[in-house]
Motif scaffolding. Structure first.
Motif, PDB file in Angstrom:
ATOM      1  N   GLN A 153      33.065  22.382  26.054  1.00  0.00           N
ATOM      2  CA  GLN A 153      33.751  21.529  27.020  1.00  0.00           C
ATOM      3  C   GLN A 153      33.171  21.712  28.416  1.00  0.00           C
ATOM      4  OE1 GLN A 153      37.875  22.602  26.733  1.00  0.00           O
ATOM      5  NE2 GLN A 153      38.278  21.259  24.985  1.00  0.00           N
ATOM      6  N   LEU A 154      32.905  22.951  28.779  1.00  0.00           N
ATOM      7  CA  LEU A 154      32.327  23.217  30.093  1.00  0.00           C
ATOM      8  C   LEU A 154      30.926  22.618  30.218  1.00  0.00           C
ATOM      9  CD1 LEU A 154      33.490  26.889  30.769  1.00  0.00           C
ATOM     10  CD2 LEU A 154      34.268  24.819  31.912  1.00  0.00           C
ATOM     11  N   GLU A 155      30.151  22.689  29.152  1.00  0.00           N
ATOM     12  CA  GLU A 155      28.812  22.084  29.166  1.00  0.00           C
ATOM     13  C   GLU A 155      28.903  20.581  29.397  1.00  0.00           C
ATOM     14  OE1 GLU A 155      25.617  23.121  28.971  1.00  0.00           O
ATOM     15  OE2 GLU A 155      26.263  25.205  29.077  1.00  0.00           O
ATOM     16  N   LYS A 156      29.850  19.917  28.710  1.00  0.00           N
ATOM     17  CA  LYS A 156      30.036  18.479  28.896  1.00  0.00           C
ATOM     18  C   LYS A 156      30.445  18.168  30.329  1.00  0.00           C
ATOM     19  CE  LYS A 156      31.275  17.507  24.110  1.00  0.00           C
ATOM     20  NZ  LYS A 156      32.363  17.138  23.177  1.00  0.00           N
ATOM     21  N   GLN A 157      31.352  18.964  30.893  1.00  0.00           N
ATOM     22  CA  GLN A 157      31.786  18.750  32.264  1.00  0.00           C
ATOM     23  C   GLN A 157      30.640  18.989  33.240  1.00  0.00           C
ATOM     24  OE1 GLN A 157      35.199  21.280  32.832  1.00  0.00           O
ATOM     25  NE2 GLN A 157      36.562  19.931  31.662  1.00  0.00           N
ATOM     26  N   LEU A 158      29.806  19.973  32.951  1.00  0.00           N
ATOM     27  CA  LEU A 158      28.660  20.253  33.809  1.00  0.00           C
ATOM     28  C   LEU A 158      27.670  19.095  33.781  1.00  0.00           C
ATOM     29  CD1 LEU A 158      27.048  22.209  35.601  1.00  0.00           C
ATOM     30  CD2 LEU A 158      26.064  23.164  33.505  1.00  0.00           C
ATOM     31  N   GLU A 159      27.404  18.556  32.597  1.00  0.00           N
ATOM     32  CA  GLU A 159      26.486  17.415  32.482  1.00  0.00           C
ATOM     33  C   GLU A 159      27.037  16.207  33.247  1.00  0.00           C
ATOM     34  OE1 GLU A 159      25.986  16.843  28.285  1.00  0.00           O
ATOM     35  OE2 GLU A 159      24.810  18.688  28.053  1.00  0.00           O
ATOM     36  N   ALA A 160      28.354  15.964  33.107  1.00  0.00           N
ATOM     37  CA  ALA A 160      28.970  14.840  33.828  1.00  0.00           C
ATOM     38  C   ALA A 160      28.889  15.068  35.343  1.00  0.00           C
ATOM     39  CB  ALA A 160      30.425  14.666  33.397  1.00  0.00           C
ATOM     40  N   ALA A 161      29.106  16.280  35.784  1.00  0.00           N
ATOM     41  CA  ALA A 161      29.030  16.579  37.209  1.00  0.00           C
ATOM     42  C   ALA A 161      27.597  16.409  37.721  1.00  0.00           C
ATOM     43  CB  ALA A 161      29.528  17.996  37.474  1.00  0.00           C
ATOM     44  N   GLU A 162      26.603  16.793  36.919  1.00  0.00           N
ATOM     45  CA  GLU A 162      25.207  16.630  37.330  1.00  0.00           C
ATOM     46  C   GLU A 162      24.837  15.153  37.430  1.00  0.00           C
ATOM     47  OE1 GLU A 162      23.078  18.980  34.470  1.00  0.00           O
ATOM     48  OE2 GLU A 162      23.308  20.824  35.641  1.00  0.00           O
ATOM     49  N   ARG A 163      25.335  14.338  36.487  1.00  0.00           N
ATOM     50  CA  ARG A 163      25.088  12.891  36.559  1.00  0.00           C
ATOM     51  C   ARG A 163      25.729  12.296  37.805  1.00  0.00           C
ATOM     52  NH1 ARG A 163      26.183  13.175  30.946  1.00  0.00           N
ATOM     53  NH2 ARG A 163      28.304  12.496  31.337  1.00  0.00           N
ATOM     54  N   GLU A 164      26.953  12.696  38.085  1.00  0.00           N
ATOM     55  CA  GLU A 164      27.654  12.196  39.261  1.00  0.00           C
ATOM     56  C   GLU A 164      26.943  12.634  40.543  1.00  0.00           C
ATOM     57  OE1 GLU A 164      32.139  12.370  41.214  1.00  0.00           O
ATOM     58  OE2 GLU A 164      31.858  12.897  39.099  1.00  0.00           O
ATOM     59  N   LEU A 165      26.452  13.870  40.568  1.00  0.00           N
ATOM     60  CA  LEU A 165      25.715  14.353  41.727  1.00  0.00           C
ATOM     61  C   LEU A 165      24.450  13.520  41.941  1.00  0.00           C
ATOM     62  CD1 LEU A 165      25.234  16.428  43.996  1.00  0.00           C
ATOM     63  CD2 LEU A 165      24.122  17.877  42.286  1.00  0.00           C
ATOM     64  N   GLN A 166      23.775  13.201  40.858  1.00  0.00           N
ATOM     65  CA  GLN A 166      22.560  12.380  40.967  1.00  0.00           C
ATOM     66  C   GLN A 166      22.891  10.993  41.509  1.00  0.00           C
ATOM     67  OE1 GLN A 166      19.518  13.516  40.644  1.00  0.00           O
ATOM     68  NE2 GLN A 166      18.703  11.528  41.221  1.00  0.00           N
ATOM     69  N   GLU A 167      24.008  10.412  41.051  1.00  0.00           N
ATOM     70  CA  GLU A 167      24.422   9.102  41.554  1.00  0.00           C
ATOM     71  C   GLU A 167      24.743   9.176  43.057  1.00  0.00           C
ATOM     72  OE1 GLU A 167      27.675   7.432  39.315  1.00  0.00           O
ATOM     73  OE2 GLU A 167      26.659   7.840  37.401  1.00  0.00           O
ATOM     74  N   VAL A 168      25.429  10.228  43.465  1.00  0.00           N
ATOM     75  CA  VAL A 168      25.777  10.392  44.880  1.00  0.00           C
ATOM     76  C   VAL A 168      24.510  10.534  45.710  1.00  0.00           C
ATOM     77  CG1 VAL A 168      26.877  11.971  46.541  1.00  0.00           C
ATOM     78  CG2 VAL A 168      28.092  11.307  44.457  1.00  0.00           C
ATOM     79  N   ARG A 169      23.548  11.275  45.215  1.00  0.00           N
ATOM     80  CA  ARG A 169      22.288  11.440  45.949  1.00  0.00           C
ATOM     81  C   ARG A 169      21.568  10.092  46.096  1.00  0.00           C
ATOM     82  NH1 ARG A 169      20.167  17.060  43.181  1.00  0.00           N
ATOM     83  NH2 ARG A 169      21.356  18.457  44.532  1.00  0.00           N
ATOM     84  N   GLU A 170      21.567   9.305  45.013  1.00  0.00           N
ATOM     85  CA  GLU A 170      20.924   7.992  45.079  1.00  0.00           C
ATOM     86  C   GLU A 170      21.641   7.089  46.082  1.00  0.00           C
ATOM     87  OE1 GLU A 170      20.719   6.408  41.121  1.00  0.00           O
ATOM     88  OE2 GLU A 170      19.374   8.015  40.436  1.00  0.00           O
ATOM     89  N   LEU A 171      22.973   7.069  46.042  1.00  0.00           N
ATOM     90  CA  LEU A 171      23.740   6.253  46.981  1.00  0.00           C
ATOM     91  C   LEU A 171      23.523   6.721  48.417  1.00  0.00           C
ATOM     92  CD1 LEU A 171      27.106   5.820  45.028  1.00  0.00           C
ATOM     93  CD2 LEU A 171      25.352   4.073  45.467  1.00  0.00           C
ATOM     94  N   PHE A 172      23.451   8.017  48.625  1.00  0.00           N
ATOM     95  CA  PHE A 172      23.203   8.548  49.962  1.00  0.00           C
ATOM     96  C   PHE A 172      21.819   8.118  50.455  1.00  0.00           C
ATOM     97  CE2 PHE A 172      21.636  11.865  52.859  1.00  0.00           C
ATOM     98  CZ  PHE A 172      22.623  11.822  53.826  1.00  0.00           C
ATOM     99  N   GLY A 173      20.841   8.190  49.574  1.00  0.00           N
ATOM    100  CA  GLY A 173      19.494   7.742  49.937  1.00  0.00           C
ATOM    101  C   GLY A 173      19.476   6.264  50.307  1.00  0.00           C
ATOM    102  N   GLN A 174      20.192   5.438  49.510  1.00  0.00           N
ATOM    103  CA  GLN A 174      20.266   4.008  49.806  1.00  0.00           C
ATOM    104  C   GLN A 174      20.956   3.769  51.151  1.00  0.00           C
ATOM    105  OE1 GLN A 174      22.211   2.177  46.495  1.00  0.00           O
ATOM    106  NE2 GLN A 174      20.515   2.555  45.077  1.00  0.00           N
ATOM    107  N   ALA A 175      22.047   4.501  51.395  1.00  0.00           N
ATOM    108  CA  ALA A 175      22.772   4.335  52.654  1.00  0.00           C
ATOM    109  C   ALA A 175      21.898   4.750  53.830  1.00  0.00           C
ATOM    110  CB  ALA A 175      24.064   5.157  52.626  1.00  0.00           C
ATOM    111  N   ALA A 176      21.147   5.812  53.671  1.00  0.00           N
ATOM    112  CA  ALA A 176      20.260   6.253  54.747  1.00  0.00           C
ATOM    113  C   ALA A 176      19.168   5.216  54.999  1.00  0.00           C
ATOM    114  CB  ALA A 176      19.647   7.609  54.392  1.00  0.00           C
TER     115      ALA A 176
END
Length: 154
Positions: free
Chosen positions: A121-144
């Motif tokens: 369960q923790l591995e699944k949550q970690l993978e989901a958090a890493e995907r979300e982090l990547q999306e946030v980084r992409e959105l931040f890059g676009q906003a910048a």
């Protein structure tokens, strides 16, 4: 504090007392002549002590230290015995294992299975958090990039 931590702490206390006792005895022990035939260190003619002009001599610090040294082993051994008794009391307070070795092995297997399930369960949550982090980084890059494009060069 759990029982195992208390036991570990008490073992450390016993070891500290033992080391301190041995060190103190080594440090404070008066010299003892090995054999009457064996010369003392620094042997040679020793000058006679000067007569004491005081008719009522007071105890010297050496006499006091000898009396203290005679008490030290008893005090230190009492302290060591007290710590050992406290350790024994902690051991006696431990819960007895029920069902024997087979029941313990079964319980260990059950706990390992639970651990594996929680780990997955923790591995699944970690993978989901890493995907979300990547999306946030992409959105931040676009906003910048948009912010930089909105500024007019001067």
């Amino acid at each position: 504090m759990d029982a195992i931590s208390q036991l570990q702490e008490k073992v450390n206390t016993i070891a500290t007392i033992a080391f301190t006792t041995i060190g103190t005895l080594q440090r404070d022990a008066p010299p003892v002549r090995i054999s009457p035939n064996y010369p003392e260190s620094g042997s040679g003619p020793t000058p006679a002590p000067a007569p004491n002009p005081n008719p009522n001599p007071t105890p010297t610090p050496a006499a006091d230290s000898d009396a203290d040294f005679a008490k030290q082993p008893k005090l230190m051994s009492a302290e060591l015995v007290k710590a050992a008794k406290q350790f024994d009391a902690l051991v006696a307070a431990l819960p007895l294992s029920e069902g024997g070795e087979e029941a313990q092995l079964k319980r260990i297997a059950q706990l390992e299975a639970e651990n594996d399930a929680v780990g997955q369960q923790l591995e699944k949550q970690l993978e989901a958090a890493e995907r979300e982090l990547q999306e946030v980084r992409e959105l931040f890059g676009q906003a910048a990039d948009h912010c930089l494009n909105l500024k007019k060069p001067e």
